[in-house]
Design a protein around this motif. Structure first.
Motif, PDB file in Angstrom:
ATOM      1  N   LEU A  72      48.315  25.438  44.820  1.00 44.34           N
ATOM      2  CA  LEU A  72      48.438  26.641  45.044  1.00 44.34           C
ATOM      3  C   LEU A  72      47.772  26.795  43.396  1.00 44.34           C
ATOM      4  O   LEU A  72      47.287  28.329  43.781  1.00 44.34           O
ATOM      5  CB  LEU A  72      49.483  26.986  44.536  1.00 44.34           C
ATOM      6  N   LEU A  73      48.108  25.911  42.345  1.00 40.02           N
ATOM      7  CA  LEU A  73      47.794  26.159  41.093  1.00 40.02           C
ATOM      8  C   LEU A  73      45.982  26.180  41.172  1.00 40.02           C
ATOM      9  O   LEU A  73      46.249  27.240  40.126  1.00 40.02           O
ATOM     10  CB  LEU A  73      48.230  25.799  40.171  1.00 40.02           C
ATOM     11  N   LYS A  74      45.234  25.319  41.092  1.00 35.62           N
ATOM     12  CA  LYS A  74      43.962  25.408  41.248  1.00 35.62           C
ATOM     13  C   LYS A  74      43.217  26.850  42.042  1.00 35.62           C
ATOM     14  O   LYS A  74      42.413  27.106  41.514  1.00 35.62           O
ATOM     15  CB  LYS A  74      43.846  24.447  41.923  1.00 35.62           C
ATOM     16  N   LYS A  75      43.948  26.836  43.354  1.00 33.34           N
ATOM     17  CA  LYS A  75      43.374  27.762  43.854  1.00 33.34           C
ATOM     18  C   LYS A  75      43.207  29.801  43.014  1.00 33.34           C
ATOM     19  O   LYS A  75      42.632  31.017  42.868  1.00 33.34           O
ATOM     20  CB  LYS A  75      44.023  28.171  46.144  1.00 33.34           C
ATOM     21  N   LYS A  76      44.666  29.483  42.517  1.00 29.61           N
ATOM     22  CA  LYS A  76      45.058  30.819  41.497  1.00 29.61           C
ATOM     23  C   LYS A  76      44.114  30.995  39.843  1.00 29.61           C
ATOM     24  O   LYS A  76      43.104  31.588  39.950  1.00 29.61           O
ATOM     25  CB  LYS A  76      46.120  30.789  41.077  1.00 29.61           C
ATOM     26  N   ILE A  77      44.191  30.021  40.109  1.00 30.26           N
ATOM     27  CA  ILE A  77      42.709  29.641  38.717  1.00 30.26           C
ATOM     28  C   ILE A  77      41.297  29.773  38.999  1.00 30.26           C
ATOM     29  O   ILE A  77      41.156  30.733  38.464  1.00 30.26           O
ATOM     30  CB  ILE A  77      42.815  28.258  38.243  1.00 30.26           C
ATOM     31  N   LYS A 129      37.305  34.187  38.935  1.00 29.14           N
ATOM     32  CA  LYS A 129      35.916  34.928  39.982  1.00 29.14           C
ATOM     33  C   LYS A 129      36.519  36.357  39.562  1.00 29.14           C
ATOM     34  O   LYS A 129      35.606  37.486  39.764  1.00 29.14           O
ATOM     35  CB  LYS A 129      36.469  34.854  41.445  1.00 29.14           C
ATOM     36  N   TYR A 130      37.099  36.975  39.121  1.00 32.49           N
ATOM     37  CA  TYR A 130      37.726  38.417  39.202  1.00 32.49           C
ATOM     38  C   TYR A 130      38.716  38.637  37.348  1.00 32.49           C
ATOM     39  O   TYR A 130      39.537  38.813  36.985  1.00 32.49           O
ATOM     40  CB  TYR A 130      38.843  39.208  40.073  1.00 32.49           C
ATOM     41  N   ARG A 131      36.954  38.984  36.255  1.00 33.61           N
ATOM     42  CA  ARG A 131      37.031  38.351  35.490  1.00 33.61           C
ATOM     43  C   ARG A 131      37.874  40.235  34.938  1.00 33.61           C
ATOM     44  O   ARG A 131      38.433  40.248  33.574  1.00 33.61           O
ATOM     45  CB  ARG A 131      36.750  37.764  34.260  1.00 33.61           C
ATOM     46  N   GLY A 132      36.302  41.004  34.585  1.00 35.07           N
ATOM     47  CA  GLY A 132      37.392  42.797  34.818  1.00 35.07           C
ATOM     48  C   GLY A 132      35.602  42.864  34.097  1.00 35.07           C
ATOM     49  O   GLY A 132      35.698  44.673  34.534  1.00 35.07           O
ATOM     50  N   ILE A 133      34.937  42.457  33.643  1.00 36.81           N
ATOM     51  CA  ILE A 133      33.271  42.384  33.603  1.00 36.81           C
ATOM     52  C   ILE A 133      32.428  41.908  34.686  1.00 36.81           C
ATOM     53  O   ILE A 133      32.558  40.624  34.728  1.00 36.81           O
ATOM     54  CB  ILE A 133      32.821  42.291  31.976  1.00 36.81           C
ATOM     55  N   LYS A 134      31.513  43.010  34.966  1.00 38.61           N
ATOM     56  CA  LYS A 134      31.037  42.115  36.149  1.00 38.61           C
ATOM     57  C   LYS A 134      29.888  40.906  36.599  1.00 38.61           C
ATOM     58  O   LYS A 134      30.237  40.264  36.793  1.00 38.61           O
ATOM     59  CB  LYS A 134      30.323  44.033  37.112  1.00 38.61           C
ATOM     60  N   GLU A 135      29.388  41.608  34.538  1.00 42.43           N
ATOM     61  CA  GLU A 135      28.814  40.499  34.557  1.00 42.43           C
ATOM     62  C   GLU A 135      29.712  39.050  34.513  1.00 42.43           C
ATOM     63  O   GLU A 135      28.760  37.630  34.598  1.00 42.43           O
ATOM     64  CB  GLU A 135      28.083  40.978  33.508  1.00 42.43           C
ATOM     65  N   LEU A 136      30.751  38.843  34.189  1.00 42.05           N
ATOM     66  CA  LEU A 136      31.710  37.399  34.385  1.00 42.05           C
ATOM     67  C   LEU A 136      32.165  37.019  35.328  1.00 42.05           C
ATOM     68  O   LEU A 136      31.936  35.898  35.603  1.00 42.05           O
ATOM     69  CB  LEU A 136      32.722  37.384  33.247  1.00 42.05           C
ATOM     70  N   ASP A 137      31.987  37.990  35.771  1.00 47.54           N
ATOM     71  CA  ASP A 137      32.518  38.112  37.260  1.00 47.54           C
ATOM     72  C   ASP A 137      31.006  37.104  38.645  1.00 47.54           C
ATOM     73  O   ASP A 137      31.153  35.712  38.900  1.00 47.54           O
ATOM     74  CB  ASP A 137      32.725  39.190  38.073  1.00 47.54           C
ATOM     75  N   ILE A 138      30.197  37.488  38.414  1.00 46.27           N
ATOM     76  CA  ILE A 138      28.706  37.220  38.181  1.00 46.27           C
ATOM     77  C   ILE A 138      28.824  35.649  38.031  1.00 46.27           C
ATOM     78  O   ILE A 138      28.585  33.965  38.454  1.00 46.27           O
ATOM     79  CB  ILE A 138      27.661  38.141  38.084  1.00 46.27           C
ATOM     80  N   ILE A 139      28.555  35.370  36.890  1.00 45.62           N
ATOM     81  CA  ILE A 139      29.089  33.679  35.831  1.00 45.62           C
ATOM     82  C   ILE A 139      30.377  32.943  36.618  1.00 45.62           C
ATOM     83  O   ILE A 139      29.224  31.728  36.839  1.00 45.62           O
ATOM     84  CB  ILE A 139      28.786  33.721  34.381  1.00 45.62           C
ATOM     85  N   PHE A 140      31.143  33.289  36.721  1.00 44.72           N
ATOM     86  CA  PHE A 140      32.030  32.366  36.583  1.00 44.72           C
ATOM     87  C   PHE A 140      31.923  32.178  38.325  1.00 44.72           C
ATOM     88  O   PHE A 140      32.214  31.110  38.385  1.00 44.72           O
ATOM     89  CB  PHE A 140      33.397  32.582  36.362  1.00 44.72           C
ATOM     90  N   GLU A 141      31.629  33.367  39.395  1.00 44.69           N
ATOM     91  CA  GLU A 141      31.283  32.900  40.912  1.00 44.69           C
ATOM     92  C   GLU A 141      30.350  32.224  40.836  1.00 44.69           C
ATOM     93  O   GLU A 141      30.932  30.613  41.639  1.00 44.69           O
ATOM     94  CB  GLU A 141      31.260  34.272  41.207  1.00 44.69           C
ATOM     95  N   ARG A 142      29.627  32.148  40.455  1.00 43.14           N
ATOM     96  CA  ARG A 142      28.458  31.130  40.203  1.00 43.14           C
ATOM     97  C   ARG A 142      28.566  29.511  40.099  1.00 43.14           C
ATOM     98  O   ARG A 142      28.184  28.683  40.397  1.00 43.14           O
ATOM     99  CB  ARG A 142      27.054  31.720  40.322  1.00 43.14           C
TER     100      ARG A 142
END
Length: 88
Positions: free
Chosen positions: A4-9, A14-27
């Protein structure tokens, strides 16, 4: 570390707030999370505590990462974003 903790992290990354960071982290997460150890998840969680603008500046090499966050996960993120060069 429990699932559960891993899933939360992972979700938080993937949902940082800055779209560019969302894309970077998702990939980055899609390519690397399967090989993460428990320590890697802890390091990732510490990285996620950095404010978005500061983290983005670190990735863009405008700012040095804080000494306490110069961990293997941040190095991997920077290599991922900067063509193999982590710069620290």
């Amino acid at each position: 570390m429990n699932k559960l903790l891993k899933k939360k992290i992972l979700h938080r990354s993937k949902y940082r707030g800055i779209k560019e960071l969302d894309i970077i982290f998702e990939r980055f997460i899609s390519e690397n999370s399967k090989t993460f150890s428990n320590d890697d998840f802890i390091d990732l969680e510490q990285i996620l505590d950095i404010p978005d603008t500061e983290l983005f500046d670190i990735i863009l090499k405008k700012k040095s990462p804080p000494a306490n966050l110069k961990n293997s996960v941040l190095k991997r993120i920077l290599k991922f974003c900067n063509g193999g060069n982590s710069w620290f």
